[in-house]
Design a protein around this motif. Structure first.
Motif, PDB file in Angstrom:
ATOM      1  N   PRO A   1      59.580-102.370 -21.232  1.00 19.08           N
ATOM      2  CA  PRO A   1      59.310-103.633 -21.005  1.00 19.08           C
ATOM      3  C   PRO A   1      57.867-104.120 -21.657  1.00 19.08           C
ATOM      4  N   ILE A   2      56.873-102.697 -21.398  1.00 14.03           N
ATOM      5  CA  ILE A   2      55.665-102.961 -21.381  1.00 14.03           C
ATOM      6  C   ILE A   2      55.048-101.971 -22.863  1.00 14.03           C
ATOM      7  N   SER A   3      55.631-101.131 -23.213  1.00 14.51           N
ATOM      8  CA  SER A   3      55.141-100.229 -24.211  1.00 14.51           C
ATOM      9  C   SER A   3      56.123-100.804 -25.667  1.00 14.51           C
ATOM     10  N   GLY A   4      57.361-101.241 -25.312  1.00 14.54           N
ATOM     11  CA  GLY A   4      58.195-101.651 -26.369  1.00 14.54           C
ATOM     12  C   GLY A   4      58.802-100.338 -27.266  1.00 14.54           C
ATOM     13  N   SER A   5      58.144 -99.170 -26.624  1.00 14.38           N
ATOM     14  CA  SER A   5      59.027 -97.984 -27.226  1.00 14.38           C
ATOM     15  C   SER A   5      60.309 -97.706 -26.609  1.00 14.38           C
ATOM     16  N   TYR A   6      61.263 -96.521 -27.290  1.00 13.56           N
ATOM     17  CA  TYR A   6      62.370 -96.312 -26.755  1.00 13.56           C
ATOM     18  C   TYR A   6      62.508 -95.217 -25.722  1.00 13.56           C
ATOM     19  N   LYS A   7      62.438 -95.371 -24.383  1.00 16.90           N
ATOM     20  CA  LYS A   7      62.278 -94.403 -23.370  1.00 16.90           C
ATOM     21  C   LYS A   7      63.380 -94.440 -22.713  1.00 16.90           C
ATOM     22  N   PHE A   8      63.398 -93.130 -21.888  1.00 15.16           N
ATOM     23  CA  PHE A   8      64.459 -92.964 -20.670  1.00 15.16           C
ATOM     24  C   PHE A   8      64.043 -93.586 -19.464  1.00 15.16           C
ATOM     25  N   HIS A   9      64.828 -94.291 -18.766  1.00  9.29           N
ATOM     26  CA  HIS A   9      64.499 -94.832 -17.489  1.00  9.29           C
ATOM     27  C   HIS A   9      65.298 -94.167 -16.343  1.00  9.29           C
ATOM     28  N   TYR A  10      64.440 -93.465 -15.632  1.00  4.56           N
ATOM     29  CA  TYR A  10      65.028 -92.473 -14.555  1.00  4.56           C
ATOM     30  C   TYR A  10      65.408 -92.810 -13.128  1.00  4.56           C
TER      31      TYR A  10
END
Length: 433
Positions: A317-326
């Motif tokens: 939600p902040i960086s806008g990049s596709y990341k894994f939410h742990y």
């Protein structure tokens, strides 16, 4: 009773006013420190951006050299191909020449046999004349018994002389031919040696070009590794700078929210002091919601609220990049009670990078070690080493760290906590919302 309450209210009003005057100074100093720290980080980011531009320029230069090397390698490959073609041609010519030499050797052998035969014939004739004595042309003619015999003897002598002259002529021609063929053989040998030398030279040139090509390839690979290393270093520094900046911005935002809440409380305190006799002094200890009901079994949900983000890959939600939410996110008001998801011991309590304020609890369940993590807290109610029970309040929900609003980021890890990814499991496998 009325007389006894009035002095107490006056004292409480004075105390509230004192707090109202002193508290802003304390928190303002904290906010000032944060802003000063932010200014320093921004300067560091500015310097880092300058360094990144310099590195980008260096990378562009290296890439230009890389392209030049690729062009050189392409040209060198073409030259090697041409050289290989020339070598193939030379080898074919050498094979043809070798075949001609072998044929020429066979012809010379046959010619030498003819010459040897003629030499033997002439020698035999010479031996016959020597055996019969020295008989001249006139002796043969004068020895005729009649004119007819003279004619016969004359014809026979001429025939023998013509035969001898022909043999001598052929012998001379064959000897000349033999000499010419021997000269041709020598020339062929020299040509073969020359072709062989040319072939050796071409091979040496090819080996030299191949070595040069290998060196260029090694240099290219080294530059590629250097480029990759520099890019990785730049990316790590950039991410670190952004993370630090975001963390400080989040701290400033949280501090400003806290100051705003303090100001609101101070205003309420002033009003309470002005109308002390009409104010109810009961203070609510909650904030934003109630503690969740404790579930049966080993685990219980850590907070009440709205389930806003699942475990797994997502758009940050902040960086806008596709990341894994742990972990999972549960949203509610600031101060909403956060409880321990299971019995355990507090293994960490404090600030942790983009997590903001964090509490970690280590659990031993059926012989298996687990660690639960509670992030973005507005308040922490326990310390390291505190034994907590399932459902016991350990913190208040907040929006510290890299956060866009008040919520709980909740993780469960198998084993002790090392990093986000190590031992991470889906909390919904253990708790129910």
């Amino acid at each position: 009773m009325k007389i006894s309450k009035k002095p107490f209210r006056i004292i409480m009003s004075a105390a509230v006013l004192v707090l109202a005057i002193q508290m802003p100074v304390t928190y303002a100093a904290s906010l000032s420190d944060l802003k000063e720290e932010k200014s320093e980080v921004e300067q560091q980011k500015s310097q880092l951006n300058s360094n990144i531009k310099e590195k980008t320029s260096e990378i562009n230069t290296i890439e230009a050299k890389q392209k030049k090397l690729l062009d050189q390698i392409t040209k060198l490959t073409d030259e090697i191909t041409n050289t290989n073609n020339e070598i193939s041609t030379v080898k074919q010519e050498i094979e043809v020449t070798a075949g001609e030499i072998e044929t020429l050797k066979a012809d010379i052998v046959a010619l030498q046999e003819k010459i040897d035969q003629r030499d033997e014939l002439l020698a035999e004739r010479a031996r016959a004349l020597q055996a019969n004595g020295s008989v001249g042309f006139l002796d043969v003619l004068l020895g005729a018994n009649s004119f007819v015999d003279f004619i016969d003897r004359y014809s026979a002598v001429n025939t023998l002389m013509d035969a001898d002259r022909q043999i001598m002529k052929e012998q001379k021609e064959d000897q000349k031919k033999l000499e010419e063929q021997k000269a041709t053989l020598e020339n062929k040998k020299q040509e073969l040696e020359s072709k062989k030398a040319e072939l050796d030279s071409l091979k040496a040139s090819l080996n030299s070009q191949k070595e040069e090509k290998d060196n260029l390839i090694d240099e290219l690979e080294a530059q590629q590794k250097q480029i990759a290393s520099e890019k990785q270093a730049l990316e790590e520094k950039y991410e670190e700078a952004v993370e630090i900046s975001d963390e400080i911005n989040a701290q400033i935002a949280a501090e400003q929210k806290r100051l705003l809440e303090i100001a609101r409380q101070q205003e309420a305190a002033r009003k309470a002091a002005a109308a002390a006799n009409n104010v109810n002094n009961n203070v609510s200890s909650g904030g934003g919601g109630s503690a969740p009901a404790v579930s049966a079994g080993n685990w219980t949900k850590p907070a009440n609220g709205r389930y806003t983000s699942p475990y797994g890959a997502r758009i940050h939600p902040i960086s806008g990049s596709y990341k894994f939410h742990y972990g999972i996110d549960i949203a509610n008001g600031i101060g909403t009670p956060i409880v321990a998801a299971a019995d355990g011991v507090v293994s960490y309590a404090g600030s942790l990078s983009t997590y903001g304020n964090v509490v970690m609890v280590t659990h031993s369940i059926d012989g298996q070690i687990f660690t639960s993590l509670y992030a973005h807290l507005s308040s922490i109610h326990v310390g390291v080493g505190t034994q907590v029970s399932k459902g016991q309040q350990i913190a208040g929900m907040g929006s510290t760290g890299a956060s866009t609003g008040s919520h709980l980021h909740f993780e469960i890890h198998v084993g002790t906590w090392v990093s986000q990814s190590v031992g991470s499991v889906n909390p919904l496998n253990y708790i129910s919302l």
